[in-house]
Design a protein around this motif. Sequence first.
Motif, short mmCIF file in Angstrom:
data_model
loop_
_atom_site.label_atom_id
_atom_site.label_comp_id
_atom_site.label_asym_id
_atom_site.label_seq_id
_atom_site.Cartn_x
_atom_site.Cartn_y
_atom_site.Cartn_z
N HIS A 83 0.82 -1.21 0.00
CA HIS A 83 0.00 0.00 0.00
C HIS A 83 0.86 1.26 0.00
N ARG A 84 2.02 1.19 0.66
CA ARG A 84 2.95 2.32 0.59
C ARG A 84 3.54 2.43 -0.81
N LEU A 85 3.72 1.29 -1.46
CA LEU A 85 4.22 1.27 -2.83
C LEU A 85 3.23 1.96 -3.77
N ALA A 86 1.94 1.63 -3.64
CA ALA A 86 0.92 2.27 -4.46
C ALA A 86 0.87 3.78 -4.18
N GLU A 87 1.02 4.13 -2.92
CA GLU A 87 1.01 5.55 -2.54
C GLU A 87 2.20 6.28 -3.17
N ALA A 88 3.37 5.62 -3.18
CA ALA A 88 4.57 6.22 -3.78
C ALA A 88 4.38 6.40 -5.29
N LEU A 89 3.71 5.44 -5.94
CA LEU A 89 3.44 5.58 -7.37
C LEU A 89 2.50 6.76 -7.62
#
Length: 569
Positions: free
Chosen positions: A529-535
């Motif tokens: 979910h942090r990865l999606a937020e970073a994207l």
Amino acid sequence: MSPTTAHHSGSSHRGARHRHGALGHVTFLGAGPGDPGLLTLRAVEALARAEVLVADARVYEVVRAHLRAGVDTPLQPADGQPASSAQGSSAPASAGVAVPDAADSAMASAKAGKRVVRAVPGDPGLDAGVAEEMLALASAGIPFEVVPGVAAAVGVPAYAGVPLRDAQGTDVRFVDASGADDRCWTELGVSDATAVISTTLESVGTVAGELVAAGRKPDTPLTVTLAGTTTRQRSWTATLGSVAQTLKAAKVLPSADGGQPVIAVVGERSAAAQREQLAWFESKPLFGWQVLVPRTKEQAASLSDQLSGYGAVPAEVPTIAVEPPRTPQQMERAVKGLVTGRYEWIAFTSVNAVKAVREKFEEYGLDARAFAGIKVAAVGEQTARALVEFGVKPDLVPSGEQSAAGLLEDWPPYDPVFDPIDRVFLPRADIATETLVAGLIELGWEVDDVTAYRTVRASPPPADTREAIKGGGFDAVLFTSSSTVRNLVGIAGKPHNVTVIACIGPATAKTAEEHGLRVDVLSPEPSVHRLAEALAEYGARRRAAAVEAGDAVKRPSEKRPARRRARSS
């Protein structure tokens, strides 16, 4: 027959149907302009009770998630898959006019005693064909009800950032261009009302010409929206005099898209000039981005929802398949040991590990009660949720990093005074690292390191997906582990260099670089979910830079064709 009367008579007939084989019931349901999130609660309830769904392919795509298993869909192809997607449908009122096959199917199913949902685009009350169907049902004595939906003429401008009324209370008129006559255009021409016109992309210029000829000024602003309320939505702001040239410059005319339905909003006070500030939907950070998620639909559910919230279109492509261990005896002994009190702890490092143990429990006729007296650890929130669904509340979830290292940070050392048993059951994948095992041993624990499942490379995705991956059809790919990098490249090929590569951590990024990929986004934490937020943050910066430079906001995949043309010229 009023909808209210029909509803009450429907209730009595439903009871009679089950007792005496009486007639069924039809619900005319408005599916809205294209976004499944615009279905009403009442619509969802009706769909959950339906025995038969009568709807065209685009509407089927909007409502399908709320249907129960086994619903009859007589207008769909034999394999149950619709012929086309609803994404991009924002049909004018006339586009939903009932076809004879639909009316006949609804009537026949109701006469057979079925609960029928007749779903149409937008709102049933704006569909002349639906009114004819209602009259036919009334004549046949078949009860029906109406569940209103969001009309395209209202929903699409809202998603385009075009309010229809201002503080002065602008008059608003709704027009279906396909049925408009000279009198209609004349009335609109002399009026200063905001006109919301349902038409097609290829007819916008003609409509603008009719309004100018009828008296509207050529500099009257308008907004044209294609595929409204879906992630393929596109809007153009122009004037009546310039809209044809604007669409031509946007290279959408002439094209195969020319016959697609659009909503045009015309008027001095329609706030078209303020659309840049009000276009909340199309300004989402990943709006329209096709994002490849290398996980199964089941694994990616919450991640895909998060990406959709950013405006993206997630596509789940599994790169790993899970299979039972080659020799199940080790797992069988461990589960029996768990029941007989061999372990103080059991540690789950993945959702798949929870699934593997749960399946073994079911094989032995056990349930969550077998965990009584045993401490349970989960590597992260997702694994913890899988345990809660199983009926087990974890005793330990990392307070910091959600990984094996994070779990070890919080894991208590073995204490012979307080811990009657010194053994930990660790069900995991065959390719898992030794980090957790080594760390637990260092803390004084004995570990039964058991292969609960094997991970193997998944089958290649369909040919069109492989081509999209290699040809730049995807705007971004989320890599959640090194194995997803290796497996995706192995089964589908290397993503195109215009595709944004997002990795969950340094190890995954290193593997991506070893495969010749440029890493654009690195998650600050090892969390999907942090990865999606970073994207999303990356997409927002990209959009802001384009706006500041005065350039058109384009998705990464839209740059590839331009580069090819430049090289060929």
